[in-house]
Design a protein around this motif. Structure first.
Motif, PDB file in Angstrom:
ATOM      1  N   THR A  54       2.829  76.572 -20.309  1.00  0.00           N
ATOM      2  CA  THR A  54       3.154  75.281 -19.707  1.00  0.00           C
ATOM      3  C   THR A  54       2.792  74.138 -20.650  1.00  0.00           C
ATOM      4  OG1 THR A  54       0.971  75.013 -18.674  1.00  0.00           O
ATOM      5  CG2 THR A  54       2.648  76.185 -17.396  1.00  0.00           C
ATOM      6  N   ASP A  55       3.425  73.007 -20.402  1.00  0.00           N
ATOM      7  CA  ASP A  55       3.078  71.747 -21.053  1.00  0.00           C
ATOM      8  C   ASP A  55       2.342  70.928 -19.996  1.00  0.00           C
ATOM      9  OD1 ASP A  55       2.927  69.193 -22.137  1.00  0.00           O
ATOM     10  OD2 ASP A  55       4.967  69.233 -22.937  1.00  0.00           O
ATOM     11  N   TYR A  56       1.078  70.649 -20.248  1.00  0.00           N
ATOM     12  CA  TYR A  56       0.229  69.985 -19.254  1.00  0.00           C
ATOM     13  C   TYR A  56       0.098  68.486 -19.503  1.00  0.00           C
ATOM     14  CZ  TYR A  56      -3.237  69.950 -22.947  1.00  0.00           C
ATOM     15  OH  TYR A  56      -3.882  69.729 -24.125  1.00  0.00           O
ATOM     16  N   ARG A  57       0.804  67.958 -20.479  1.00  0.00           N
ATOM     17  CA  ARG A  57       0.676  66.558 -20.878  1.00  0.00           C
ATOM     18  C   ARG A  57       0.892  65.627 -19.682  1.00  0.00           C
ATOM     19  NH1 ARG A  57       4.123  65.437 -26.012  1.00  0.00           N
ATOM     20  NH2 ARG A  57       4.961  67.274 -25.045  1.00  0.00           N
ATOM     21  N   GLY A  58      -0.053  64.745 -19.419  1.00  0.00           N
ATOM     22  CA  GLY A  58       0.077  63.781 -18.333  1.00  0.00           C
ATOM     23  C   GLY A  58      -0.695  64.163 -17.086  1.00  0.00           C
ATOM     24  N   LEU A  59      -1.184  65.403 -16.999  1.00  0.00           N
ATOM     25  CA  LEU A  59      -1.976  65.799 -15.828  1.00  0.00           C
ATOM     26  C   LEU A  59      -3.378  65.211 -15.928  1.00  0.00           C
ATOM     27  CD1 LEU A  59      -1.110  69.592 -15.363  1.00  0.00           C
ATOM     28  CD2 LEU A  59      -0.344  67.680 -13.972  1.00  0.00           C
ATOM     29  N   ALA A  73      -5.617  82.341 -13.721  1.00  0.00           N
ATOM     30  CA  ALA A  73      -6.458  81.360 -14.412  1.00  0.00           C
ATOM     31  C   ALA A  73      -5.547  80.426 -15.208  1.00  0.00           C
ATOM     32  CB  ALA A  73      -7.441  82.056 -15.341  1.00  0.00           C
ATOM     33  N   PHE A  74      -6.083  79.261 -15.549  1.00  0.00           N
ATOM     34  CA  PHE A  74      -5.324  78.259 -16.298  1.00  0.00           C
ATOM     35  C   PHE A  74      -6.207  77.772 -17.424  1.00  0.00           C
ATOM     36  CE2 PHE A  74      -3.484  73.956 -16.866  1.00  0.00           C
ATOM     37  CZ  PHE A  74      -2.147  74.295 -16.995  1.00  0.00           C
ATOM     38  N   GLN A  75      -5.707  77.851 -18.665  1.00  0.00           N
ATOM     39  CA  GLN A  75      -6.522  77.499 -19.820  1.00  0.00           C
ATOM     40  C   GLN A  75      -5.699  76.698 -20.820  1.00  0.00           C
ATOM     41  OE1 GLN A  75      -7.686  80.888 -22.235  1.00  0.00           O
ATOM     42  NE2 GLN A  75      -9.588  79.882 -22.805  1.00  0.00           N
ATOM     43  N   VAL A  76      -6.255  75.587 -21.269  1.00  0.00           N
ATOM     44  CA  VAL A  76      -5.645  74.815 -22.341  1.00  0.00           C
ATOM     45  C   VAL A  76      -5.988  75.526 -23.644  1.00  0.00           C
ATOM     46  CG1 VAL A  76      -5.656  72.594 -23.536  1.00  0.00           C
ATOM     47  CG2 VAL A  76      -5.829  72.666 -21.041  1.00  0.00           C
ATOM     48  N   LEU A  88      -0.210  72.813 -25.070  1.00  0.00           N
ATOM     49  CA  LEU A  88       0.041  74.086 -24.415  1.00  0.00           C
ATOM     50  C   LEU A  88      -1.144  74.499 -23.544  1.00  0.00           C
ATOM     51  CD1 LEU A  88       2.026  76.555 -24.290  1.00  0.00           C
ATOM     52  CD2 LEU A  88       0.640  77.556 -26.113  1.00  0.00           C
ATOM     53  N   ALA A  89      -0.818  74.916 -22.330  1.00  0.00           N
ATOM     54  CA  ALA A  89      -1.797  75.525 -21.438  1.00  0.00           C
ATOM     55  C   ALA A  89      -1.169  76.809 -20.913  1.00  0.00           C
ATOM     56  CB  ALA A  89      -2.154  74.595 -20.291  1.00  0.00           C
ATOM     57  N   LEU A 111       3.584  68.580 -15.068  1.00  0.00           N
ATOM     58  CA  LEU A 111       3.450  69.970 -15.497  1.00  0.00           C
ATOM     59  C   LEU A 111       4.845  70.552 -15.722  1.00  0.00           C
ATOM     60  CD1 LEU A 111       1.458  72.360 -15.971  1.00  0.00           C
ATOM     61  CD2 LEU A 111       1.994  73.062 -13.636  1.00  0.00           C
ATOM     62  N   ILE A 112       5.079  71.009 -16.938  1.00  0.00           N
ATOM     63  CA  ILE A 112       6.376  71.585 -17.289  1.00  0.00           C
ATOM     64  C   ILE A 112       6.171  73.048 -17.668  1.00  0.00           C
ATOM     65  CG2 ILE A 112       8.308  71.488 -18.912  1.00  0.00           C
ATOM     66  CD1 ILE A 112       7.616  68.471 -19.237  1.00  0.00           C
ATOM     67  N   ILE A 113       6.886  73.916 -16.992  1.00  0.00           N
ATOM     68  CA  ILE A 113       6.803  75.340 -17.303  1.00  0.00           C
ATOM     69  C   ILE A 113       7.780  75.618 -18.443  1.00  0.00           C
ATOM     70  CG2 ILE A 113       7.206  77.664 -16.426  1.00  0.00           C
ATOM     71  CD1 ILE A 113       6.286  76.621 -13.692  1.00  0.00           C
ATOM     72  N   LYS A 114       7.242  76.116 -19.554  1.00  0.00           N
ATOM     73  CA  LYS A 114       8.065  76.389 -20.728  1.00  0.00           C
ATOM     74  C   LYS A 114       8.659  77.792 -20.701  1.00  0.00           C
ATOM     75  CE  LYS A 114       5.525  73.496 -23.996  1.00  0.00           C
ATOM     76  NZ  LYS A 114       4.831  73.516 -25.299  1.00  0.00           N
ATOM     77  N   GLY A 115       7.886  78.748 -20.191  1.00  0.00           N
ATOM     78  CA  GLY A 115       8.341  80.132 -20.176  1.00  0.00           C
ATOM     79  C   GLY A 115       7.170  81.049 -19.919  1.00  0.00           C
ATOM     80  N   ALA A 116       7.355  82.325 -20.246  1.00  0.00           N
ATOM     81  CA  ALA A 116       6.298  83.310 -20.009  1.00  0.00           C
ATOM     82  C   ALA A 116       6.430  84.469 -20.973  1.00  0.00           C
ATOM     83  CB  ALA A 116       6.359  83.811 -18.575  1.00  0.00           C
ATOM     84  N   ILE A 117       5.322  85.166 -21.127  1.00  0.00           N
ATOM     85  CA  ILE A 117       5.298  86.418 -21.872  1.00  0.00           C
ATOM     86  C   ILE A 117       4.917  87.487 -20.858  1.00  0.00           C
ATOM     87  CG2 ILE A 117       4.235  87.712 -23.748  1.00  0.00           C
ATOM     88  CD1 ILE A 117       3.548  84.969 -25.033  1.00  0.00           C
TER      89      ILE A 117
END
Length: 177
Positions: free
Chosen positions: A28-33, A51-54, A80-81, A106-112
């Motif tokens: 995710t892109d957490y910019r602005g949170l 869990a959520f980690q920058v 990136l978070a 919060l912008i979801i970019k994708g996943a692995i």
């Protein structure tokens, strides 16, 4: 301020540890949170075993390389978070997509996911999956349906023979009486 080499090694080790315990990683892109929003998001993810980690992009890419996971270079640009999925993947994806709807920053970019790289639409698809128990029930129904039809088909001739014999027996009893 530059990060020391020892600190970088510790960070990469931490990322590798989190990756090894995780079923999937949602980028995710957490910019602005705000800090309060990130704290609330972390609490939401803890409830669904996530869990959520920058993370630092270059160190995260190095950790991906160490674990043998694919490296989504286009998704590793900008802040990136990572949302780690320690349990089931769909509940974590759903929590993140719901939060992204509330907090538009919060912008979801994708996943692995394993050895696959998903885009943002793929993460939304994961979020829409029903819970594991429902999927198992659907699978069981799909397996049981044809099996019960097969049993009915196999039993039909026997049932017909039994009915013919019963009718014949009744005719014999009526004739004897």
């Amino acid at each position: 301020m530059a990060i020391s080499k020892d600190k970088k090694v510790v960070m990469v080790t931490d990322y590798v540890d989190s990756m090894s315990r995780s079923q999937a990683m949602i980028l995710t892109d957490y910019r602005g949170l705000t800090v309060a929003e990130i704290t609330r998001l972390r609490q939401n993810l803890r409830e669904v075993d996530g869990a959520f980690q920058v993370v630092k992009n270059t160190l995260f890419a190095r950790a991906l390389q160490e674990t043998g996971a694919p490296i989504p270079t286009e998704q590793l640009e900008g802040p990136l978070a990572v949302g780690y999925c320690y349990g089931e993947v769909p509940p974590v994806a759903k929590a993140l997509t719901n939060f992204a709807r509330e907090a538009e920053e919060l912008i979801i970019k994708g996943a692995i996911l394993g050895t696959s790289i998903l885009d943002a639409e793929g993460v939304k698809g994961l979020a829409e999956l029903p819970p594991r128990e429902v999927l198992l029930a659907q699978l069981l129904g799909a397996v049981q349906g044809p099996m019960s039809s097969l049993v009915s088909t196999i039993n039909a001739p026997m049932r017909e023979i039994a009915q013919v014999l019963r009718a014949r027996s009744e005719q014999g009893q009526e004739a004897a009486a």
